[in-house]
Enzyme design. Sequence first.
Site, PDB file in Angstrom:
ATOM      1  N   THR A 170      38.236  33.264  34.940  1.00 30.01           N
ATOM      2  CA  THR A 170      38.082  33.066  33.424  1.00 30.01           C
ATOM      3  C   THR A 170      38.950  33.829  32.493  1.00 30.01           C
ATOM      4  O   THR A 170      39.607  34.795  33.151  1.00 30.01           O
ATOM      5  CB  THR A 170      36.613  33.671  33.020  1.00 30.01           C
ATOM      6  OG1 THR A 170      36.542  33.930  31.548  1.00 30.01           O
ATOM      7  CG2 THR A 170      36.495  35.070  33.446  1.00 30.01           C
ATOM      8  N   TYR A 209      30.916  40.341  33.455  1.00 31.46           N
ATOM      9  CA  TYR A 209      31.033  39.002  33.808  1.00 31.46           C
ATOM     10  C   TYR A 209      32.538  39.100  34.307  1.00 31.46           C
ATOM     11  O   TYR A 209      33.000  38.624  35.461  1.00 31.46           O
ATOM     12  CB  TYR A 209      30.495  38.107  32.931  1.00 31.46           C
ATOM     13  CG  TYR A 209      31.465  36.784  33.381  1.00 31.46           C
ATOM     14  CD1 TYR A 209      31.188  35.968  34.428  1.00 31.46           C
ATOM     15  CD2 TYR A 209      32.300  36.018  32.364  1.00 31.46           C
ATOM     16  CE1 TYR A 209      31.683  34.733  34.307  1.00 31.46           C
ATOM     17  CE2 TYR A 209      32.856  34.852  32.610  1.00 31.46           C
ATOM     18  CZ  TYR A 209      32.491  34.088  33.576  1.00 31.46           C
ATOM     19  OH  TYR A 209      33.011  33.067  33.815  1.00 31.46           O
TER      20      TYR A 209
END
Length: 327
Positions: free
Chosen positions: A117, A141
């Site tokens: 990401t 995350y």
Amino acid sequence: MSNVLVTGGAGYIGSHACKALRNAGFTPVTYDNLCTGWEDAVKFGPFEKGELHDRAALDAVFETYKPVAVMHFAALSQVGDSMKQPGQYWHNNVGGSLVLFEAAIAAGCLNIVFSSTCATYGEHDNVLLDETIEQRPINAYASSKRAIEDMLQDYENAHGLRNVIFRYFNVAGADPDAEVGEFHQPETHLVPLMLDAIAGKRDALTIYGTDYDTPDGTCIRDYVHVCDLVDAHVLGLRWLLEGKESRVFNLGSGTGFSVREVVDQSRAVNNRAVPISEGERRPGDCTKLVSGSTRAEKELGWTPTRSKMDTMIADAWKWHQTGHYDR
Ligand code: UDP
């Protein structure tokens, strides 16, 4: 036909990847525990239900299907949630990846396409986010994804586990045929929540923070169509199968949209007002994440065709109207 093991193949991006793989002549084998995925999204190849932490189950799947590569999507992926329960992210994402990579190495399957990401970059003022920028994650995350990137590096050095890492910007849209689409329970992502608000399935879309240092005060993101994104994965797979070196690629459109701009675009697409309420900032959100790289285009030959905002919203709206959200 070559098998490709797709962890998280029952999820939003994974199910689109399975369709792209099938269309490219591969057989996608979905491995998913259905904690956030849906069995009826597994339409393009076999399904094996299992946990990333279950080494025996993974060994059996590698033995049965002898995949030429793994596309690893399975992960917890909510920024806000990761701030509240970071342990789950480290356990599931990092711990699960560790077991998966060990099983892959033991089976001699040494090609991994990994979904990472842009959130691993964190906050960078007025700097183009290309693949060379320092990663400074500000939520659990993103920290978990960066840890897996580091793990892949170590596993390549020690065991020859070659990898293509894709750092996604914000994924939106749906299969234009509406065979698969986005559905999370609970939903946390901007576009589906906005469409829910338009359709009257929720009272309003809450804008998380209107006091960011951006022209209209709302966060800026770079949105990429899920079909373009998974096309890049097929190119990444071929890259590895051709024996090319491990590589990191950003996947984004290079254009930033604020939350308010996404809402305005939606009105232009379906001519319906989005009911809005203004709320507090969501912990863990970066102010601005926009890709400043064309490496995927130049090196992989990636040519996104559906990543205009109006196309993404129109495809998502078409899927939304199929009623798959009415579970
Ligand atoms: N967002 C929002 N309201 C929502 C959901 C998201 O304002 O109900 C904002 C969020 O703060 C971020 C952008 O929309 O700036 C995209 O969020 P999303 O959760 O879709 O993806 P993320 O950027 O977390 O990967």
